[in-house]
Design a protein around this motif. Sequence first.
Motif, mmCIF file in Angstrom:
data_model
loop_
_atom_site.group_PDB
_atom_site.id
_atom_site.type_symbol
_atom_site.label_atom_id
_atom_site.label_comp_id
_atom_site.label_asym_id
_atom_site.label_seq_id
_atom_site.Cartn_x
_atom_site.Cartn_y
_atom_site.Cartn_z
ATOM 1 N N GLY A 142 0.808 -1.201 0.000
ATOM 2 C CA GLY A 142 0.000 0.000 0.000
ATOM 3 C C GLY A 142 0.844 1.253 0.000
ATOM 4 N N ALA A 143 0.259 2.349 0.453
ATOM 5 C CA ALA A 143 0.914 3.654 0.413
ATOM 6 C C ALA A 143 1.402 4.052 1.800
ATOM 7 N N THR A 144 2.456 4.854 1.833
ATOM 8 C CA THR A 144 2.938 5.455 3.080
ATOM 9 C C THR A 144 2.476 6.904 3.129
ATOM 10 N N GLY A 145 1.797 7.254 4.212
ATOM 11 C CA GLY A 145 1.323 8.618 4.385
ATOM 12 C C GLY A 145 2.349 9.471 5.100
ATOM 13 N N ASN A 150 -1.388 12.452 6.980
ATOM 14 C CA ASN A 150 -1.322 11.152 6.300
ATOM 15 C C ASN A 150 -2.204 11.043 5.069
ATOM 16 N N GLN A 151 -2.805 12.154 4.659
ATOM 17 C CA GLN A 151 -3.456 12.193 3.344
ATOM 18 C C GLN A 151 -2.455 12.585 2.253
ATOM 19 N N PRO A 389 -1.124 14.861 -2.398
ATOM 20 C CA PRO A 389 -1.778 13.643 -1.924
ATOM 21 C C PRO A 389 -1.114 12.380 -2.467
ATOM 22 N N TRP A 390 -1.010 11.351 -1.617
ATOM 23 C CA TRP A 390 -0.368 10.115 -2.063
ATOM 24 C C TRP A 390 -1.207 9.383 -3.096
ATOM 25 N N THR A 391 -2.476 9.747 -3.230
ATOM 26 C CA THR A 391 -3.322 9.146 -4.265
ATOM 27 C C THR A 391 -2.905 9.584 -5.664
ATOM 28 N N GLN A 392 -2.148 10.679 -5.737
ATOM 29 C CA GLN A 392 -1.623 11.179 -7.017
ATOM 30 C C GLN A 392 -0.255 10.552 -7.236
ATOM 31 N N LEU A 393 -0.067 9.824 -8.332
ATOM 32 C CA LEU A 393 1.152 9.053 -8.530
ATOM 33 C C LEU A 393 2.399 9.925 -8.489
ATOM 34 N N TYR A 394 2.349 11.077 -9.136
ATOM 35 C CA TYR A 394 3.493 11.986 -9.136
ATOM 36 C C TYR A 394 3.011 13.402 -9.420
ATOM 37 N N ALA A 395 3.898 14.368 -9.287
ATOM 38 C CA ALA A 395 3.550 15.765 -9.551
ATOM 39 C C ALA A 395 3.549 15.998 -11.063
ATOM 40 N N GLU A 396 2.401 16.261 -11.607
ATOM 41 C CA GLU A 396 2.287 16.449 -13.053
ATOM 42 C C GLU A 396 2.657 17.860 -13.488
ATOM 43 N N ARG A 397 2.504 18.832 -12.587
ATOM 44 C CA ARG A 397 2.845 20.220 -12.898
ATOM 45 C C ARG A 397 3.553 20.843 -11.711
ATOM 46 N N VAL A 398 4.561 21.653 -11.993
ATOM 47 C CA VAL A 398 5.281 22.407 -10.970
ATOM 48 C C VAL A 398 5.421 23.839 -11.468
ATOM 49 N N LYS A 480 -4.945 7.187 15.093
ATOM 50 C CA LYS A 480 -6.126 6.697 14.383
ATOM 51 C C LYS A 480 -5.680 6.130 13.038
ATOM 52 N N ALA A 481 -6.026 4.887 12.796
ATOM 53 C CA ALA A 481 -5.599 4.226 11.562
ATOM 54 C C ALA A 481 -6.195 4.918 10.347
ATOM 55 N N ASN A 482 -5.449 4.892 9.248
ATOM 56 C CA ASN A 482 -5.934 5.397 7.960
ATOM 57 C C ASN A 482 -6.056 4.199 7.027
ATOM 58 N N PRO A 483 -7.211 3.508 7.032
ATOM 59 C CA PRO A 483 -7.332 2.273 6.237
ATOM 60 C C PRO A 483 -7.152 2.492 4.748
ATOM 61 N N ALA A 484 -7.358 3.730 4.280
ATOM 62 C CA ALA A 484 -7.186 3.984 2.846
ATOM 63 C C ALA A 484 -5.761 3.708 2.393
ATOM 64 N N LEU A 485 -4.793 3.822 3.306
ATOM 65 C CA LEU A 485 -3.397 3.595 2.932
ATOM 66 C C LEU A 485 -3.158 2.170 2.453
ATOM 67 N N THR A 486 -3.917 1.226 2.970
ATOM 68 C CA THR A 486 -3.715 -0.171 2.586
ATOM 69 C C THR A 486 -4.885 -0.780 1.837
ATOM 70 N N ARG A 487 -5.965 -0.014 1.658
ATOM 71 C CA ARG A 487 -7.152 -0.574 1.003
ATOM 72 C C ARG A 487 -7.524 0.117 -0.307
ATOM 73 N N MET A 488 -6.806 1.173 -0.651
ATOM 74 C CA MET A 488 -7.161 1.878 -1.876
ATOM 75 C C MET A 488 -7.020 0.960 -3.086
ATOM 76 N N VAL A 489 -7.976 1.018 -3.998
ATOM 77 C CA VAL A 489 -7.958 0.201 -5.208
ATOM 78 C C VAL A 489 -7.993 1.127 -6.409
#
Length: 503
Positions: A142-145, A150-151, A389-398, A480-489
């Motif tokens: 999964g992802a590391t926050g 942790n978002q 956000p970790w949901t974004q694979l990489y920075a598309e614009r800077v 408080k756990a962030n389940p999205a870190l290990t459950r995002m699909v």
Amino acid sequence: MRHKDLTARSALELRRLIGRREISPVELMKACIDRIEALNPGVNAIAATDFDRSLAQAREAEAQVMRGEPLPLLHGLPVGVKDLQHTAGLLTTCGNVGLRGHVPTEDTALVARLRHAGAIITAKTNVPDMGAGGNTRNPVWGATGNPFDNQLNAGGSSGGSAAALATDMLPLCTGSDTGGSLRIPASLCGVVGLRPSPGLIANDHRALGWSALSVLGPMARSVQDTAFFMAASVGSHPYDPISRDVSGDAYWPLPEVDLSSLRIGVVEDFGFCAVEPDIRKTFRDRVKRLTAQVHSCETIDLSLTDDAHRAFDILRSEAFLAAYGETYQTAPETLGPNVVANLEMSASFTLADIAWAHREQTRIARHFAHALSRCDLIVAPVTPMSPFPWTQLYAERVDGQTMRNYYEWLSLTYVVTLATNPAIALPCGVDARGMPFGLQVIGPLRGDAALLAAAQAMEQAFQADAATRRPRPGIEALLKANPALTRMVTDPPLYATGISRRR
């Protein structure tokens, strides 16, 4: 003897307490395990764990102390190992579905050296798939926050190590760095990461043995602990042809440096890197504060051009082709999109391109050497932007500029990779969004010990200023756990199930 907040103490202090029999390695190990179990659900920094064996080794370390035996440098200290580095008997997945159940029978040279120095390998730390990218997320763990939010992402590829350190789960962690993989997560999580000069820490698993692009390095919460860890890590190995037979005594203990004697060269964007305006503003503020402490802080021109982008594209693609080209031919479905992007890019390059890239790298290295003949250190930002956000694979614009690929946003660090100079990410307060801000401090090639000593003097000055001291994350939110870190699909699925963290 019980000590309050044991895991927050420095690695050096913990080692001294162990040596004086004021704490037990077992007590320390239990404290770290409790900390991991309490906080890891909130950041997902830790991958596989080795708690049972670690506790057994801690009991033996305690017995050695009580018997009065000579104790090695890292005796009894829990250490996290980046999940790209092989650990005998402990899962090493590289965050890749094809290595989901891979348990090596031998340690890498660095891990073996750390064990010999008394370290107890306690856990693996999370990485992007095959270490490709500046955002730590993969289909196995999964992802590391980011510990401060942790978002948001923790950087990469040593993101798990940086987040584990920032949350006091472990006192020391290993990392590796090709385009900034040590420095970026250290900066984004508010810890210290050193990219050493090539060859100081042996890497017996590098596919291109003569390449200076990728290095292994230490990560910690302070410069002092980083140097302490470095002293236990350096040395040659017969399987690494560029490794050097150096003594750890050069890195520990560090000499004192008179900060007021240092001449600092300042580089904001190396002349071609995209940097967000708020990061430029924060960087200028930090330089202004530093100027009052040192002999001089002057802007320098390294005479670099955006040819550095193309040179890094070619040399990085060459390294990925050597490491993963065969897998791409036989099992391409096991490779993540970032790895595939490098491999597909390599198909467009010719031998003439590779020769040009090596010439360009040499030119860049000589420009850095010339600049550092006129100043002691160079300072620059580590990252061009606050964490996304970790949901974004990489920075598309800077700064309004579209990035050509998944790693161009890391150009502030990969230009230093091309130069091969040692560089340290040094925590220096927070940015305009309240997230950790790091200075990239660059020294002369093979001047790692002097760089560490100077960085320690800078760190001490930063600690005296509320605006520049190392930030600490708010722990309550991470309980408080962030389940999205290990459950995002995602499509295709990013995460897999059925993986045991304990092995």
